[in-house]
Write an enzyme that holds these catalytic residues in place. Structure first.
Site, PDB file in Angstrom:
ATOM      1  N   GLY A   1     -13.018  48.431 -12.049  1.00  0.00           N
ATOM      2  CA  GLY A   1     -12.383  48.220 -10.755  1.00  0.00           C
ATOM      3  C   GLY A   1     -10.898  47.947 -10.795  1.00  0.00           C
ATOM      4  O   GLY A   1     -10.313  47.566  -9.779  1.00  0.00           O
ATOM      5  N   GLY A   2     -10.256  48.153 -11.936  1.00  0.00           N
ATOM      6  CA  GLY A   2      -8.831  47.851 -12.052  1.00  0.00           C
ATOM      7  C   GLY A   2      -7.964  48.666 -11.116  1.00  0.00           C
ATOM      8  O   GLY A   2      -7.102  48.124 -10.408  1.00  0.00           O
ATOM      9  N   LYS A   3      -8.182  49.969 -11.083  1.00  0.00           N
ATOM     10  CA  LYS A   3      -7.361  50.833 -10.228  1.00  0.00           C
ATOM     11  C   LYS A   3      -7.762  50.690  -8.763  1.00  0.00           C
ATOM     12  O   LYS A   3      -6.917  50.761  -7.858  1.00  0.00           O
ATOM     13  CB  LYS A   3      -7.461  52.280 -10.704  1.00  0.00           C
ATOM     14  CG  LYS A   3      -6.885  52.481 -12.108  1.00  0.00           C
ATOM     15  CD  LYS A   3      -7.066  53.911 -12.591  1.00  0.00           C
ATOM     16  CE  LYS A   3      -6.481  54.095 -13.988  1.00  0.00           C
ATOM     17  NZ  LYS A   3      -7.218  53.325 -15.024  1.00  0.00           N
TER      18      LYS A   3
ATOM     19  N   ASP B   1     -19.760  54.261  -9.584  1.00  0.00           N
ATOM     20  CA  ASP B   1     -19.831  54.378 -11.039  1.00  0.00           C
ATOM     21  C   ASP B   1     -21.272  54.645 -11.426  1.00  0.00           C
ATOM     22  O   ASP B   1     -22.199  54.071 -10.831  1.00  0.00           O
ATOM     23  CB  ASP B   1     -19.321  53.110 -11.731  1.00  0.00           C
ATOM     24  CG  ASP B   1     -18.953  53.363 -13.182  1.00  0.00           C
ATOM     25  OD1 ASP B   1     -17.754  53.568 -13.455  1.00  0.00           O
ATOM     26  OD2 ASP B   1     -19.859  53.375 -14.038  1.00  0.00           O
TER      27      ASP B   1
ATOM     28  N   CYS C   1      -7.654  58.195 -20.642  1.00  0.00           N
ATOM     29  CA  CYS C   1      -6.911  57.356 -21.586  1.00  0.00           C
ATOM     30  C   CYS C   1      -6.986  57.993 -22.971  1.00  0.00           C
ATOM     31  O   CYS C   1      -7.135  57.314 -23.988  1.00  0.00           O
ATOM     32  CB  CYS C   1      -7.417  55.917 -21.592  1.00  0.00           C
ATOM     33  SG  CYS C   1      -9.188  55.734 -21.804  1.00  0.00           S
TER      34      CYS C   1
ATOM     35  N   ALA D   1     -15.668  51.571 -12.313  1.00  0.00           N
ATOM     36  CA  ALA D   1     -15.790  50.340 -13.107  1.00  0.00           C
ATOM     37  C   ALA D   1     -14.744  50.288 -14.224  1.00  0.00           C
ATOM     38  O   ALA D   1     -14.422  51.318 -14.816  1.00  0.00           O
ATOM     39  CB  ALA D   1     -17.192  50.247 -13.700  1.00  0.00           C
TER      40      ALA D   1
ATOM     41  N   CYS E   1     -15.042  57.081 -10.774  1.00  0.00           N
ATOM     42  CA  CYS E   1     -15.491  56.407 -12.012  1.00  0.00           C
ATOM     43  C   CYS E   1     -14.849  55.029 -12.010  1.00  0.00           C
ATOM     44  O   CYS E   1     -13.949  54.745 -12.794  1.00  0.00           O
ATOM     45  CB  CYS E   1     -15.095  57.208 -13.245  1.00  0.00           C
ATOM     46  SG  CYS E   1     -15.653  58.925 -13.222  1.00  0.00           S
TER      47      CYS E   1
END
Length: 412
Positions: A247-249, A265, A356, A245, A243
């Site tokens: 793309g931070g991780k 995604d 989260c 988007a 999942c």
């Protein structure tokens, strides 16, 4: 200013009807509007929604049958309580806005607000936690059961404004060299959580920070940055970010390791965010539009869709948009994602489940169901770094980090 108040009332009304806040800002904010002022009013109106509704009912005995007038009044109560403008100016502008919305109500608006100015210091703080902190009643009830020692602090931190934390792209620049750039540009910053994270003060436009176009940094909360460590990655591995988007991780993984990374995604629109972030940070991944069920991965990251209850201070509209029945829907979707990811994980591989959310129904309950159905899955302990507040592997949101949940599984 009164025209901006009209737009703010319209946005809040549409939001209550289920529209997305970003879409509403794009629709209602025009060139002639003070966009920052309107956003502050809208976010403040959302943040204090239940409290302002409670206050309004003290001064209006009958329901106001014009929703825009009601939200104008609630937003103006927020202004009086939180903004520095002269109170008589705020009231006068609200009356002008009322005339623009519905001329039949401007006398009511004037009377209610002037009465509030006279009586506001005499009002008693409501005992009900959901009113005091302005959350849905079911939300507060669940937190009180699940976090009897921390629920009030969690509610309070959700009403604060999140600080901007940046992650340094160390393929481009070192932490110390980037700090030098901040100091040369006279930008205030603070090192937090044992001096590992850079928190920027009073930033309004991150694109104006040094090195933005050159990919020197990415905005990411410290809690989210832990995922890369928890995955126990080694160079050369095949990894799937299921999942992905925005793309931070994924970009964090590529900044630190030389791996073959597939990013997937379900949202085609959000896939473009992955591409954009990869390009700016000068990184390369395989952005896939379909999962290859015959391929096997050493590591899988599932940052699952969830209620967002652990990051409400960053997405304040969640307080009004999220419904109790959503939690069950999310938990079913989360379990399905775990099942799908597990099928394509190599024997001996590891899968990291992240949300989260701070609700156990999306976290521990999903984990228990998954383990009961997959006897070849074993959960492993995670070591939470010093400085983070946590309960088991649930981070408790506070002034330094968001409230994320982590669980890692190994495949026997």
């Amino acid at each position: 200013m009164y025209k901006d108040l009209v737009q703010a009332a319209k946005i809040l009304s549409e939001l209550i009807s289920g529209r997305k806040i970003d879409t509403l800002f794009n629709r209602f904010l025009k060139e002639e509007n003070n966009k920052n002022f309107i956003k502050d009013i809208v976010y403040g109106g959302i943040r204090d929604f239940y409290l302002n509704d409670y206050i309004l009912k003290k001064f209006v005995k009958k329901d106001i049958n014009d929703h825009l007038i009601k939200y104008l009044l609630m937003n103006t109560i927020y202004q009086i309580n939180h903004q520095s403008k002269a109170e008589f100016t705020v009231v006068n502008e609200a009356v002008k806005a009322a005339k623009k919305i519905n001329n039949n109500f401007y006398n009511l608006v004037n009377a209610v607000l002037r009465n509030y100015l006279r009586e506001k210091d005499k009002l008693v703080t409501p005992e009900e936690m959901y009113i005091r902190y302005s959350y849905p009643q079911w939300w507060v009830s669940d937190l009180m059961k699940e976090y009897p020692n921390d629920y009030e602090a969690i509610l309070a931190i959700g009403n604060t404004r999140a600080k901007t934390v940046i992650r340094i792209n160390q393929r481009q620049i070192s932490l110390n060299d980037y700090i030098d750039l901040l100091e040369q540009a006279n930008i205030d910053y603070e090192l937090t959580l044992e001096d590992k994270y850079i928190q920027i003060s009073n930033v309004k436009d991150i694109t104006m920070l040094p090195g933005y176009e050159r990919g020197h940094f990415y905005v990411q909360d410290p809690a989210a940055q832990l995922a890369c460590d928890f995955l126990d990655i080694q160079n050369g591995m095949n990894i799937l970010d299921l999942c992905s988007a925005p793309g931070g991780k994924a970009t964090h993984i590529l900044e630190r390791f030389d791996v073959d990374l597939d990013c997937y995604d379900i949202s085609k629109e959000r896939i473009n965010l992955i591409r954009s972030n990869m390009k700016r940070l000068q990184l390369k991944s395989n952005i896939i539009e379909k999962i290859d069920i015959n391929k096997r991965y050493d590591r899988i990251l599932i940052d699952a869709p969830c209620s967002g209850s652990g990051v409400v201070r960053r997405n304040i509209d969640i307080k009004l948009m999220r419904k109790q029945q959503d939690i069950e829907k999310f938990s079913n979707q989360q379990l399905q994602l775990l099942e799908e990811g597990w099928k394509i994980l190599k024997s001996g591989g590891k899968l990291l489940y992240v949300t989260c959310s701070i609700f156990k129904h999306e976290n521990e309950n999903v984990v228990m169901k998954f383990l009961s159905k997959n006897k070849d899955a074993a959960s492993q302990d995670l070591i939470i770094p010093n400085g983070f507040k946590y309960q088991n592997t649930q981070l408790i949101p506070n002034q330094f980090h968001d409230g994320l949940f982590f669980k890692i599984f190994s495949k026997n």
